[in-house]
Structures are given as C-alpha cells and as structure tokens.
Write a protein that holds these residues in place. Sequence first.
Motif, short mmCIF file in Angstrom:
data_model
loop_
_atom_site.label_atom_id
_atom_site.label_comp_id
_atom_site.label_asym_id
_atom_site.label_seq_id
_atom_site.Cartn_x
_atom_site.Cartn_y
_atom_site.Cartn_z
N ALA A 96 17.22 42.16 32.51
CA ALA A 96 16.49 41.91 33.74
C ALA A 96 14.99 41.97 33.48
O ALA A 96 14.50 42.87 32.78
CB ALA A 96 16.87 42.95 34.80
N SER A 97 14.28 40.99 33.99
CA SER A 97 12.83 40.84 33.81
C SER A 97 12.43 40.58 32.37
O SER A 97 11.26 40.58 32.03
CB SER A 97 12.06 42.06 34.33
N LYS A 98 13.43 40.41 31.49
CA LYS A 98 13.19 40.09 30.07
C LYS A 98 12.41 41.20 29.36
O LYS A 98 11.53 40.94 28.53
CB LYS A 98 12.47 38.75 29.93
N ALA A 170 8.33 47.16 38.06
CA ALA A 170 8.05 47.72 36.73
C ALA A 170 6.63 47.45 36.28
O ALA A 170 6.02 48.26 35.57
CB ALA A 170 9.03 47.13 35.71
N ARG A 171 6.07 46.29 36.67
CA ARG A 171 4.73 45.94 36.22
C ARG A 171 3.81 45.42 37.33
O ARG A 171 2.62 45.24 37.09
CB ARG A 171 4.81 44.85 35.12
N CYS A 172 4.36 45.17 38.51
CA CYS A 172 3.57 44.47 39.53
C CYS A 172 3.43 45.31 40.79
O CYS A 172 4.43 45.72 41.39
CB CYS A 172 4.23 43.13 39.86
N GLU A 173 2.20 45.57 41.20
CA GLU A 173 1.97 46.42 42.37
C GLU A 173 2.29 45.71 43.68
O GLU A 173 2.36 46.34 44.72
CB GLU A 173 0.52 46.89 42.38
N TRP A 174 2.45 44.37 43.65
CA TRP A 174 2.75 43.67 44.90
C TRP A 174 4.24 43.60 45.20
O TRP A 174 4.64 43.17 46.27
CB TRP A 174 2.21 42.23 44.86
N PHE A 203 25.46 27.46 40.04
CA PHE A 203 24.84 28.21 41.13
C PHE A 203 23.90 29.24 40.50
O PHE A 203 24.26 29.94 39.56
CB PHE A 203 25.90 28.92 41.97
N LYS A 204 22.68 29.33 41.06
CA LYS A 204 21.67 30.22 40.47
C LYS A 204 21.13 31.21 41.49
O LYS A 204 20.81 30.82 42.62
CB LYS A 204 20.50 29.39 39.92
N PHE A 205 21.01 32.47 41.06
CA PHE A 205 20.24 33.48 41.79
C PHE A 205 18.91 33.68 41.06
O PHE A 205 18.89 33.84 39.83
CB PHE A 205 20.94 34.84 41.77
N LYS A 206 17.81 33.71 41.80
CA LYS A 206 16.54 34.13 41.22
C LYS A 206 15.84 35.03 42.23
O LYS A 206 15.83 34.74 43.43
CB LYS A 206 15.66 32.93 40.87
N THR A 207 15.27 36.11 41.72
CA THR A 207 14.68 37.13 42.59
C THR A 207 13.22 37.32 42.24
O THR A 207 12.88 37.62 41.09
CB THR A 207 15.44 38.46 42.42
N SER A 208 12.37 37.14 43.25
CA SER A 208 10.93 37.39 43.09
C SER A 208 10.54 38.58 43.96
O SER A 208 11.01 38.70 45.10
CB SER A 208 10.12 36.16 43.52
N GLY A 209 9.68 39.41 43.43
CA GLY A 209 9.34 40.64 44.14
C GLY A 209 8.43 40.42 45.34
O GLY A 209 8.37 41.28 46.24
N CYS A 210 7.68 39.31 45.37
CA CYS A 210 6.76 39.08 46.48
C CYS A 210 6.65 37.57 46.71
O CYS A 210 7.15 36.78 45.91
CB CYS A 210 5.39 39.69 46.19
#
Length: 418
Positions: A96-98, A170-174, A203-210
């Motif tokens: 996850a998140s590479k 893990a790395r992004c404050e937003w 079928f693809k899932f992609k998750t962005s934090g903001c």
Amino acid sequence: MPITHKTPLLDELEKGPWPSFVKDIKRAADEGGSPTANDLLGQLELSYEQKIGHWKHGGIVGVFGYGGGVIGRYSDVPHLFPSVTHFHTLRINQPASKFYSSEQLRTLADIWDKHGSMITNMHGSTGDIIFLGCRTEALEPCFADLTANGFDLGGSGSALRTPSCCVGRARCEWSCLDTQDITYNLTMTYQDEMHRPAWPYKFKFKTSGCPNDCVAAIARADCSIIGTWRDEIRINQKEVQNYADAGLDIQKYVIDLCPAECMSYQDGEIQINNKKCTRCMHCINVMTKALRPGTDVGATILIGAKAPILEGAQMSAVVMPFLKMEKVSDDLDDNYTELKDFIDKLWEWWDENGKNRERVGELIQRLGYRAFLDAVEIDPIPQMIKEPRSNPYIFFLEQDVEGGWERDLEEYRARHQA
C-alpha cells in the motif's frame, strides 16, 4: 555477456535528455549477462525494421490456484530469438502506497535475477510490481519464492485489479483518510475476486487521501474513494497575514481563482462560505500554512471512470457525497461495511447485466444512472451530476415529481410575476 544483435534503430531511442528503456535493457544484457534481455533487443529491432509486433499474447498460463496475475506472451519468431520464446509478465501486488524497505527491494531483485530476465517495471500504469520476461517453467518456482518472502500476485484479466492508493497520512498532512488501511482491507477482503477472474471486465479501486487526488482515481478507477471533509476549512489568520507580508497577492492568486467564488479577503483576513465550497483544494494548496481541511473527515465515493477502449474516456461520477471511513476494529469484516455493502450490490448488477469487456461506467452509460441507483438501492441526490453545475445525470420519472408533469399555468404565473 556481450550484446550480439545490431540495434541501429533502438540506438536512436537512447538519444535525448530522457531516460531510455533501451539503455536499461542493454545494461541487463551486457552487465547483467541476461540472454533474455539480449534477444529482446534483437526482436525489438526486428519489429522496428518491419513495423510489425512479434509478440503473441494470451493462452492459458499461470500458477496453480490462480486465474490471474500472469499475462502470457510468446515470440512469433522463436527460431531467431530463442531466449524470448516465452516472455510472460508477472504482476506482483505492491505494498500500500508503494512503501518498501531496502531489504524488500533486494529480495525482489534477487528472486527475479534467479528466475527471470532481470527486467522490471516498477509500478507502471497498473500500479503493480511488474516482472517482464518469465519462461513458463519458471513461473511456479518464482511464485513459490515470492510467497515465501511475503509477496503475492496482483490482479489481471477480467478481475479485481490490485487496489492502489496515495501516500495518505503516512506522508501527507492533507490526507483525510487512512488510505493504506482502506487499501489493505479491500485487498484482503476481495482476494477471491482478484485472483479468480469472473467478471465481464476489469474493476479498479483507487484511494486518494484528499481532493488533490494524487493517484488520479477520478480518471482511472471504476470505484474512486477520495478523502474530503464536511465541516469548515480551518483558517489561521495570523499565517494569512504572514503570506500577505511576504508579498503574496491573496486577492489575485487565491480569492479570484476560487471556482466556487465562496471566498473573500478584507482587512487582512480571509472569510469562506463553506456551504458553497466544492473542496477543490486550490486555496489550501496555495496557502499551506494558513488553510487546512476540516476535521470531520471521510470520503466521497465515485463510480465509473475508465480510459478509452470501447468507448471514450470517462470521469467517475459521485454516488456517495460523504461516507465516514474510519477503522473501528482489528477485524477486517467490521471495517468499511457501508462501502462493501454498496460494492456487493454493484458487482451483482454488473455481473448480471454487463456485456463482455464492458466496464461498470459503460454499463451505467448504456442502461442509465437510474437503473444503477435502483440496483444499489440508493436514492438520487443533487450531487449526482455528469458535469459539475450543468448537466444532471438523473432524469426523474413523472411519478417521482410531486403533482406530476402537469402544471397550472395561472398558478405558475401568479407565483412568478414579472
């Protein structure tokens, strides 16, 4: 081993300022001593000369118990380039998140040096770790070494593709989401769907934090999970003043560029009408110390994005404007249950109605958003739009509208005097 093929056309691709895949293949052939890389150079050069691709795709090839994760590829000129007679691709589920440790990277490299061509593609468009150029007889031993070291194959074919996500908290404050946990949970919950293709298409899932959407979920994923907030943008007026003192033209570069026109700047302070804010992130991206997302965070769930193959490219459309996405238990089954309930209904409908190689977004386009909403048992709401602010995706039936289509003209004119 020395490179044995002349490659004048491929050599042209080494010129210029950008890194060249040709240089990397030559390094694997020369310094690494890979006969597969050497014959790959020869076959590629032949393809450039003849303007013909010399790969044959498909066929039944894989590892025991898995229907996906291996993409079969063969040379149609094996008598000229015997080392690329088989040139299968292994897709390996990325962390996850590479995030990797250097030890993990060395382990992957050692496994591939032992069983394959030494040629990798670390996270191409699929997101997976790609091992390029494996012989059929090496697939099982390579898979055994991968699993012994904690790795698994990812998805391929008409199956769930390996879920992916941005770096998240893990790395992004937003980040408004724990993107790694969501991705891990979806990956572990849907192992059968990922390893055993059974659908009309992928079928693809992609998750962005903001809403910055660094994994481009809204353009690429059948189900986009994008972090957002539903309270107010946090403002530090002291930092606003610091930006102004440092020379930032707040009116020009922040207020005037707000697409929702929901901001004002007076007497050295920013005011925001949060009810009109569309969470575009522009102001937060420009004034990172002064503005922050709210604290009541969750996700917007969108559906139906895809790249152009059968139909043109599609952006995903909102289906759930806000969904709380917090981990509540250490048990996988207890977390993100509302999203999973929606996904189960969606997949059942797609399975029943989708044509061969028809993505979910194309099925919605063919049968209509109303049919989709009926299937997933969600009521239409104003946020479900095809184009922001202009084109409603929902077309109501007469029985859905109070009073039907019939209107009393006199009553209407009485309420709308000129």
